[in-house]
Design an enzyme around this catalytic site. Structure first.
Site, PDB file in Angstrom:
ATOM      1  N   ARG A 123      -3.793  16.927  18.451  1.00  0.00           N
ATOM      2  CA  ARG A 123      -3.164  17.261  19.730  1.00  0.00           C
ATOM      3  C   ARG A 123      -3.142  16.023  20.624  1.00  0.00           C
ATOM      4  NH1 ARG A 123      -6.484  20.852  22.410  1.00  0.00           N
ATOM      5  NH2 ARG A 123      -4.832  21.410  23.831  1.00  0.00           N
ATOM      6  N   LYS A 188     -16.981  19.137  16.650  1.00  0.00           N
ATOM      7  CA  LYS A 188     -15.693  19.644  16.174  1.00  0.00           C
ATOM      8  C   LYS A 188     -15.657  19.748  14.647  1.00  0.00           C
ATOM      9  CE  LYS A 188     -10.815  19.124  16.998  1.00  0.00           C
ATOM     10  NZ  LYS A 188      -9.864  18.968  18.081  1.00  0.00           N
ATOM     11  N   ARG A 328     -19.128  21.248  32.200  1.00  0.00           N
ATOM     12  CA  ARG A 328     -19.621  20.333  33.232  1.00  0.00           C
ATOM     13  C   ARG A 328     -21.086  20.014  32.977  1.00  0.00           C
ATOM     14  NH1 ARG A 328     -18.625  22.124  39.215  1.00  0.00           N
ATOM     15  NH2 ARG A 328     -20.673  23.017  39.036  1.00  0.00           N
TER      16      ARG A 328
HETATM   17  C1  BTN Z   1      -6.427  18.715  17.008  1.00  0.00           C
HETATM   18  O1  BTN Z   1      -6.211  17.635  17.584  1.00  0.00           O
HETATM   19  O2  BTN Z   1      -7.463  19.341  17.229  1.00  0.00           O
HETATM   20  C2  BTN Z   1      -5.417  19.270  16.047  1.00  0.00           C
HETATM   21  C3  BTN Z   1      -5.587  18.721  14.668  1.00  0.00           C
HETATM   22  C4  BTN Z   1      -4.606  19.298  13.653  1.00  0.00           C
HETATM   23  C5  BTN Z   1      -4.692  18.608  12.309  1.00  0.00           C
HETATM   24  C6  BTN Z   1      -3.861  19.278  11.263  1.00  0.00           C
HETATM   25  S1  BTN Z   1      -4.183  18.654   9.641  1.00  0.00           S
HETATM   26  C7  BTN Z   1      -2.807  19.516   9.017  1.00  0.00           C
HETATM   27  C8  BTN Z   1      -1.703  19.397  10.039  1.00  0.00           C
HETATM   28  N1  BTN Z   1      -0.965  18.171   9.859  1.00  0.00           N
HETATM   29  C9  BTN Z   1      -1.137  17.315  10.852  1.00  0.00           C
HETATM   30  O3  BTN Z   1      -0.633  16.182  10.927  1.00  0.00           O
HETATM   31  N2  BTN Z   1      -1.923  17.853  11.793  1.00  0.00           N
HETATM   32  C10 BTN Z   1      -2.345  19.181  11.427  1.00  0.00           C
END
Ligand code: BTN
Length: 331
Positions: A123, A188, A328
Site C-alpha cells: 500500500r 506485520k 499512541r
Molecule cells: C501492504 O502494504 O500491506 C499490502 C501488501 C500486499 C502484497 C501483495 S503480495 C501479492 C499481491 N501482489 C502485489 O504486488 N502486492 C500484493
C-alpha cells in the site's frame, strides 16, 4: 536458456535441501557436469543460494517448498475459483491481473499466484518483499455488480478471512489493524492491497492482492517495519521449525475468503461488524489517525457497519474511511 528462465528440473531435484553430487544431477538430467554448473548459476538470479562442498556436491540452503499446483487444481474449483495462473516469477501478481483485466482476458474468480515477485507492491507505493518460494503472493479477481460504494469494508473482510484461516490452523495471537494489516504481537505478518476498476456505479472488478510471510527468516534489511512470519511464530513458541506448507494454507484461505466474499456481496459489511471486534488490534487503544496533513488523536471504538473506524475525540465521536492509524505511545 534465457537469463530469466528457471531450470525447473534442477530445482525439483535440489528442493529437498540435501547435497547432490554434480555427477548424480547430471545423470538424472542427462546433461554434463559443466551444464549442471551453468544451470546452477542461473539460480542466483532468483535469489536462491546454492552451497557447494567439495566431495558432497551442491545443495539449496534450507531447500525450497513450491506450490503443489496439482493439489490446487484439484481443490480450488470446488470453491468457485475458475482458473489458476501460476508463475515461478513475475513482477507482481496484482499487476498481472490488472493487465489481464485491462486486456479483457481475466475471468471472474481467477487466481494468480507466484513463487517470487520482482516488483511486489504494498500500500501507499511501498514495495512488498517477495523472495523466491518462501511466502504466499496471490491475487484474486472478484466481480461486484452493485458499484464501488458497496465495497466499503471489503479490505477488512479479506483480512478477517485470513485471520480466521490462521486461527483455524492453530496460530495464536493473530490480530487485525484497521484497515487491513494482519499482525502478531504488533509485528506485520500479512498485507492486503485492493485495486478496483470498472464502473463506479455498476460492475466493478476488484483485484484482491494478499501477501503472507510464511517461511521467511530474513527480510534482508528491506522491510522498514517490525515483521514476522508463520515459521518464526512457530519457532518462538518452541514448535517445529519445519517449513510451513503454503499449498494447504492457500486452500484453507481460499475457503474462508470465498465464503466471506459471498456473504459480503449479500449482506455488506454489517454482517461482519461484531466479528471484527474479536480481532481488532486497536480496540479501546489511544490512537493517532493520519489524514493527509492532519493528525487526529483519540480512543478507538472499533468500526461501524460500513467498516469505518470510530474514534472518540475531544469533540465527540468521529468516523474515518481512509488514512493511516497508529497506536499512541504513552508519554
Ligand atoms: C501492504 O502494504 O500491506 C499490502 C501488501 C500486499 C502484497 C501483495 S503480495 C501479492 C499481491 N501482489 C502485489 O504486488 N502486492 C500484493
Amino acid at each position: 536458456m534465457s537469463s530469466k528462465e528457471l531450470p525447473v528440473d534442477l530445482l525439483a531435484l535440489l528442493a529437498d535441501g540435501k547435497y547432490h553430487s554434480g555427477e548424480a544431477i547430471g545423470g538424472v538430467l542427462g546433461i554434463s557436469r559443466a551444464a549442471v554448473w551453468k544451470r546452477l548459476q542461473s539460480f542466483q538470479e532468483f535469489g536462491l543460494a546454492v552451497e557447494s562442498v567439495k566431495g558432497k556436491g551442491y545443495c539449496l540452503a534450507n531447500g525450497v517448498r513450491l506450490f503443489d499446483v496439482d493439489a490446487l487444481n484439484e481443490e480450488l474449483p470446488a470453491l468457485g475459483i475458475r482458473s489458476i495462473d501460476y508463475h515461478y516469477t513475475t513482477d507482481s501478481t496484482n499487476t498481472q491481473l490488472m493487465k489481464a483485466l485491462s486486456e479483457g482476458r481475466a475471468d471472474n474468480a481467477q487466481l494468480v499466484i507466484a513463487e517470487q515477485q520482482s516488483a511486489g507492491r504494498g500500500r501507499r507505493g511501498r514495495q512488498w518483499v517477495s523472495p523466491f518460494g518462501e511466502n504466499l503472493y496471490l491475487s484474486l479477481n472478484w466481480n461486484f455488480e452493485q458499484g464501488a460504494s458497496r465495497l466499503e469494508g471489503l479490505s477488512l473482510v479479506v483480512g478477517m478471512a485470513l485471520a480466521k484461516t490462521l486461527i483455524s490452523l492453530g496460530y495464536e495471537g493473530v490480530e487485525l489493524k484497521w484497515p487491513n494489516d494482519v499482525l502478531v504481537n504488533g509485528k506485520k505478518l500479512a498485507g492486503i492491497l485492493l485495486e478496483i476498476t470498472g464502473d463506479p456505479n455498476g460492475l466493478c472488478y476488484v483485484v484482491i492482492g494478499v501477501g503472507v510471510n510464511v517461511n521467511m527468516n530474513d527480510g534482508k534489511g528491506a522491510i522498514d517495519q517490525a515483521w514476522t512470519s508463520l515459521k518464526l511464530m512457530k519457532a518462538l513458541r518452541g514448535q517445529s521449525i519445519e517449513a510451513v506448507n503454503k499449498t494447504e494454507l492457500l486452500i484453507c484461505f481460499m475457503r474462508h475468503l470465498t465464503n466471506n466474499l459471498e456473504k459480503f456481496e449479500k449482506h455488506g459489511f454489517a454482517a461482519f461488524t461484531s466479528q471484527w471486534q474479536e480481532l481488532d488490534a486497536l480496540s479501546n487503544k489511544e490512537v493517532l489517525v493520519y489524514q493527509g496533513e492532519q493528525v487526529i488523536s483519540g480512543q478507538c471504538l472499533g468500526v461501524n457497519d460500513q467498516g469505518e473506524i470510530r474514534i472518540k475525540t475531544s469533540f465527540g465521536e468521529e468516523v474515518f474511511n481512509g488514512g493511516e492509524v497508529s497506536i499512541r505511545k504513552s508519554l
